[in-house]
Design a protein around this motif. Structure first.
Motif, PDB file in Angstrom:
ATOM      1  N   SER A  25     -30.989 -44.752 -29.778  1.00  0.00           N
ATOM      2  CA  SER A  25     -30.055 -45.360 -30.721  1.00  0.00           C
ATOM      3  C   SER A  25     -30.700 -45.669 -32.060  1.00  0.00           C
ATOM      4  CB  SER A  25     -29.466 -46.647 -30.123  1.00  0.00           C
ATOM      5  OG  SER A  25     -28.637 -46.357 -29.024  1.00  0.00           O
ATOM      6  N   TYR A  27     -32.468 -43.850 -33.857  1.00  0.00           N
ATOM      7  CA  TYR A  27     -32.354 -42.717 -34.769  1.00  0.00           C
ATOM      8  C   TYR A  27     -30.928 -42.583 -35.304  1.00  0.00           C
ATOM      9  CZ  TYR A  27     -36.881 -41.722 -32.742  1.00  0.00           C
ATOM     10  OH  TYR A  27     -38.179 -41.839 -32.330  1.00  0.00           O
ATOM     11  N   PHE A  28     -29.942 -42.901 -34.462  1.00  0.00           N
ATOM     12  CA  PHE A  28     -28.564 -42.932 -34.940  1.00  0.00           C
ATOM     13  C   PHE A  28     -28.379 -44.046 -35.967  1.00  0.00           C
ATOM     14  CE2 PHE A  28     -28.036 -40.884 -30.731  1.00  0.00           C
ATOM     15  CZ  PHE A  28     -27.409 -39.723 -31.147  1.00  0.00           C
ATOM     16  N   GLU A  29     -29.029 -45.166 -35.730  1.00  0.00           N
ATOM     17  CA  GLU A  29     -28.962 -46.270 -36.691  1.00  0.00           C
ATOM     18  C   GLU A  29     -29.560 -45.858 -38.034  1.00  0.00           C
ATOM     19  OE1 GLU A  29     -30.968 -49.519 -34.824  1.00  0.00           O
ATOM     20  OE2 GLU A  29     -29.495 -49.690 -33.204  1.00  0.00           O
ATOM     21  N   LEU A  39     -28.181 -35.556 -37.685  1.00  0.00           N
ATOM     22  CA  LEU A  39     -29.503 -35.867 -37.141  1.00  0.00           C
ATOM     23  C   LEU A  39     -29.993 -34.650 -36.366  1.00  0.00           C
ATOM     24  CD1 LEU A  39     -31.845 -37.807 -36.222  1.00  0.00           C
ATOM     25  CD2 LEU A  39     -30.340 -38.458 -34.313  1.00  0.00           C
ATOM     26  N   TYR A  94     -20.870 -39.510 -28.651  1.00  0.00           N
ATOM     27  CA  TYR A  94     -21.738 -40.648 -28.330  1.00  0.00           C
ATOM     28  C   TYR A  94     -21.389 -41.794 -29.265  1.00  0.00           C
ATOM     29  CZ  TYR A  94     -26.067 -43.297 -27.530  1.00  0.00           C
ATOM     30  OH  TYR A  94     -26.977 -44.274 -27.220  1.00  0.00           O
ATOM     31  N   THR A  96     -22.412 -45.788 -30.512  1.00  0.00           N
ATOM     32  CA  THR A  96     -23.349 -46.902 -30.493  1.00  0.00           C
ATOM     33  C   THR A  96     -23.033 -47.841 -31.653  1.00  0.00           C
ATOM     34  OG1 THR A  96     -25.699 -47.500 -30.310  1.00  0.00           O
ATOM     35  CG2 THR A  96     -25.124 -45.832 -31.941  1.00  0.00           C
ATOM     36  N   TRP A 103     -20.128 -46.854 -34.196  1.00  0.00           N
ATOM     37  CA  TRP A 103     -20.154 -45.546 -34.843  1.00  0.00           C
ATOM     38  C   TRP A 103     -20.090 -44.460 -33.788  1.00  0.00           C
ATOM     39  CZ3 TRP A 103     -19.998 -44.318 -39.979  1.00  0.00           C
ATOM     40  CH2 TRP A 103     -20.145 -45.387 -40.872  1.00  0.00           C
ATOM     41  N   PHE A 105     -20.565 -40.302 -32.835  1.00  0.00           N
ATOM     42  CA  PHE A 105     -21.343 -39.118 -33.202  1.00  0.00           C
ATOM     43  C   PHE A 105     -20.941 -37.951 -32.302  1.00  0.00           C
ATOM     44  CE2 PHE A 105     -23.714 -42.951 -33.982  1.00  0.00           C
ATOM     45  CZ  PHE A 105     -24.210 -42.793 -35.267  1.00  0.00           C
ATOM     46  N   VAL A 107     -22.382 -34.846 -30.604  1.00  0.00           N
ATOM     47  CA  VAL A 107     -23.741 -34.469 -30.227  1.00  0.00           C
ATOM     48  C   VAL A 107     -23.744 -33.111 -29.531  1.00  0.00           C
ATOM     49  CG1 VAL A 107     -25.798 -35.132 -28.920  1.00  0.00           C
ATOM     50  CG2 VAL A 107     -24.347 -36.905 -29.943  1.00  0.00           C
ATOM     51  N   ALA A 120     -26.861 -33.971 -34.010  1.00  0.00           N
ATOM     52  CA  ALA A 120     -25.749 -34.917 -33.946  1.00  0.00           C
ATOM     53  C   ALA A 120     -25.096 -35.037 -35.313  1.00  0.00           C
ATOM     54  CB  ALA A 120     -26.226 -36.287 -33.470  1.00  0.00           C
ATOM     55  N   ARG A 122     -22.561 -37.369 -37.625  1.00  0.00           N
ATOM     56  CA  ARG A 122     -21.908 -38.682 -37.745  1.00  0.00           C
ATOM     57  C   ARG A 122     -20.443 -38.478 -38.090  1.00  0.00           C
ATOM     58  NH1 ARG A 122     -21.080 -42.009 -42.260  1.00  0.00           N
ATOM     59  NH2 ARG A 122     -22.489 -40.701 -43.509  1.00  0.00           N
TER      60      ARG A 122
END
Length: 385
Positions: A25, A27-29, A39, A94, A96, A103, A105, A107, A120, A122
């Motif tokens: 998470s 990295y998503f943040e 990403l 996904y 998170t 948010w 994503f 993936v 991924a 956004r």
């Protein structure tokens, strides 16, 4: 980098996998906080994000095989693990939280050279309108049909899904209709306004696309989103739904609106082409081809856009139908160019419009123009009609 304790994934009713702060998470943040769109994670490289169309590595160590497995596998439930093992890749949504905001994503988990990898995208929390996407106002015409097939063409990452979401949300705000989507996976989550909207995810809500479409025609939809036209079955199902009184939206990988016709025909044996041309001419309402270009003109920051769509629009008027029926696809581009007063436009006309609106740089436009000379002439006021 500090470690975040892993926890098992939760699968929500909308098919998305949500984490209780899985290690990945972070990295998503980072993607959200840096206003990135994509990403990328590859063994041997640090995580990379796409910001304003350009790839940029994060300040993090290169990822090894063990770390990639540890990061990615907790996102998968048993079904997706089986798909990954059998197909070498798995698509899923996904979810998170970042600073208290959920948010979403899209993936794709893949294998390459024997190692896991991840890409991924956004998904915006809100669905922008046509003006917010810098789309031409003639796009609204696509929202007012009662029946037929409408295709969005372009490569992966060209913004097709966002444009379709904007179209469907326009309909949602305007008409009292039933919208049914069949997606793999669900990207934008709609909120009912005037429309009743049901979103079904292949693998989560229905076993496969064929069964989903078999159910769809019995579920009283006015509008159906079928996703990507990737094979003969998908296209024939979409055409059948259009023929039986539904408005059907789909996407296809094609470079332009005219070449979309050939792309569809390539899905079928040659002996079927004449019948297909008839079905396309009688049921297709429009094809929109789209590319994304970095927004760096004087008005881009003012309008808070980082990338803008370059859009080609072909409505199926009497002449387009005639050219398709007669196999004169090579004449479609010229007809689009000459029909700007009827709401059509080619990529050259779209690029000129974006330059005139000061959203893109002239030099960048000339670099990607399908016909550089035509764009230069258009900017001088020659040959724009």
């Amino acid at each position: 980098m500090s470690t975040i304790e892993s926890a098992p994934p939760e699968v929500h009713g909308n098919g998305a996998v949500a984490s209780k702060k899985l290690e990945i998470s972070r990295y998503f943040e980072a993607l959200v906080k840096l206003s990135g769109s994509d990403l990328h994670m590859k063994v041997g490289q640090p995580p990379i994000i796409r910001v304003k169309g350009a790839l940029q590595p994060l300040k993090a160590p290169a990822i090894d095989d063990e770390t990639m497995t540890r990061l990615c596998m907790p996102m998968l439930d048993d079904r997706r693990k089986r798909i990954l093992e059998q197909d070498g890749g798995a698509d899923f949504a996904y979810v998170t939280e970042v600073d208290g905001v959920r948010w979403r994503f899209r993936v794709n988990l893949l294998t390459q050279q024997g190692s896991l990898g991840l890409v991924a995208r956004r998904v915006n929390n809100s669905i922008p309108n046509f003006e917010g996407l810098c789309l031409p106002t003639t796009m609204e015409r696509l929202c007012h049909y009662d029946q037929g097939l409408i295709l969005l063409a372009g490569v992966t990452g060209s913004g097709k899904s966002t444009t379709i979401a904007s179209i469907l949300n326009y309909i949602n705000r305007t008409y009292r209709k039933h919208i049914l989507t069949l997606e793999d996976p669900i990207e934008f989550v709609f909120t009912d306004d005037k429309c009743l909207i049901n979103q079904r995810e292949v693998g989560q809500d229905v076993k496969d696309f064929a069964i989903g479409m078999k159910h769809a025609v019995r579920e009283d939809p006015d509008i159906i989103l079928v996703g990507e036209m990737r094979d003969e079955e998908t296209f024939m199902t979409a055409i059948h739904a259009a023929e039986t009184g539904h408005l059907v939206f789909g996407t296809i990988h094609a470079a332009s609106a005219p070449t979309t016709i050939g792309r569809i025909l390539d899905l079928f044996p040659e002996e079927m082409h004449n019948a297909l041309r008839s079905a396309i001419a009688n049921n297709m309402k429009g094809i929109v081809a789209q590319k994304l270009l970095k927004a760096n003109g004087p008005k881009a920051e003012e309008r808070k856009v980082s990338r803008v769509p370059v859009v080609e629009i072909m409505f199926f008027d009497v002449m387009v139908k005639k050219l398709v029926l007669e196999g004169r696809d090579d004449e479609l581009a010229d007809h689009i160019r000459k029909s700007s007063r009827d709401g059509m436009q080619d990529f050259t006309q779209s690029l000129k419009s974006l330059i005139d609106q000061e959203l893109i740089d002239r030099k960048d436009a000339l670099e990607i123009a399908p016909n550089r000379e035509a764009l230069m002439m258009a900017l001088k006021g020659i040959g724009t009609t």
